[in-house]
Design an enzyme around this catalytic site. Sequence first.
Site, PDB file in Angstrom:
ATOM      1  CG  HIS A 139      -6.495   6.228   4.102  1.00  0.00           C
ATOM      2  ND1 HIS A 139      -6.836   5.135   3.330  1.00  0.00           N
ATOM      3  CD2 HIS A 139      -7.617   6.959   4.233  1.00  0.00           C
ATOM      4  CE1 HIS A 139      -8.120   5.220   3.001  1.00  0.00           C
ATOM      5  NE2 HIS A 139      -8.615   6.319   3.538  1.00  0.00           N
ATOM      6  CD  GLU A 153      -6.120  18.843  -2.181  1.00  0.00           C
ATOM      7  OE1 GLU A 153      -5.866  19.025  -3.391  1.00  0.00           O
ATOM      8  OE2 GLU A 153      -6.160  19.769  -1.336  1.00  0.00           O
ATOM      9  CD  GLU A 165      -1.968   6.348   2.671  1.00  0.00           C
ATOM     10  OE1 GLU A 165      -2.568   7.268   2.060  1.00  0.00           O
ATOM     11  OE2 GLU A 165      -2.528   5.302   3.030  1.00  0.00           O
ATOM     12  CG  ASP A 221      -1.956   1.149   1.106  1.00  0.00           C
ATOM     13  OD1 ASP A 221      -2.746   1.143   0.147  1.00  0.00           O
ATOM     14  OD2 ASP A 221      -1.949   2.046   1.966  1.00  0.00           O
ATOM     15  CG  HIS A 233      -1.440  10.936   3.884  1.00  0.00           C
ATOM     16  ND1 HIS A 233      -0.776  12.044   4.361  1.00  0.00           N
ATOM     17  CD2 HIS A 233      -1.400  11.029   2.520  1.00  0.00           C
ATOM     18  CE1 HIS A 233      -0.336  12.778   3.351  1.00  0.00           C
ATOM     19  NE2 HIS A 233      -0.716  12.194   2.218  1.00  0.00           N
ATOM     20  CG  ASP A 249      -4.718   1.594   4.927  1.00  0.00           C
ATOM     21  OD1 ASP A 249      -5.209   1.541   6.067  1.00  0.00           O
ATOM     22  OD2 ASP A 249      -4.927   2.531   4.137  1.00  0.00           O
TER      23      ASP A 249
END
Length: 239
Positions: free
Chosen positions: A150, A52, A9, A7, A57, A155
């Site tokens: 997140h 945003e 970010e 995963d 995260h 995750d």
Amino acid sequence: MREIILDTETTGLDPASGHRIVEIGCVELFNAIPTGETFHVYLDPERDIPEEAFRVHGLSAKFLAGKPVFAKVAEGFLTFLGDAKIIAHNAEFDMRFINAELALLEIAPIAGDRVIDTLALARRKFPGAANSLDALCVRYGIDISRRTKHGALLDAEILAEVYAELTGGRQALLVFGEGAGSAGIGGGRLLTQRLHPLAPRLSEEDLSRHRVFTATLGAPPVWNAYFPPDAPAGKVKQA
């Protein structure tokens, strides 16, 4: 079989617009079971963090300042991946960013045939249903109370549980004693029978008394097809 749950970010949605990776989290699986080995880094994206993205995260430019850039971790990251299959949720997003970072270093991209998308798996299994990671956790009863924002490693750990449910991986065979290494972590195969069968535990007297009893039940029992009445102890007819 070795697989890697992955995963990322990022600072935004599109690497073509100059967005970069800020975190990578990987969890190693062997025969669908986490081995405890992980790869986790925060990265300096060498750019600002849009508001945003920060709301998703929680990684600020101040926090990421001084963290390594992708070029510094690329070798270790690729070594951790090895030649394993890569599992990601909405994998196209993660792999676009990974391959964009590799392209900046003139490193060959990771081939698409190495990647398994759990979002595609979920859509085939639950067509028309919500199949976000959170929705799948609710469906499978996986605790996500620790997931307030997140995070790539968290995750990936959660996705490992979801992937096990999607593929039946929780039913992996456990083998103990001699030969366990070949069936467990690091081995590469699952055993379907004992390496050394157990010695028979029924005596001839036990079998004789059992035959006398079953003779009182009427029609010949179905198990006679597999264990004929005249078979010696421990000898079972193969189907």
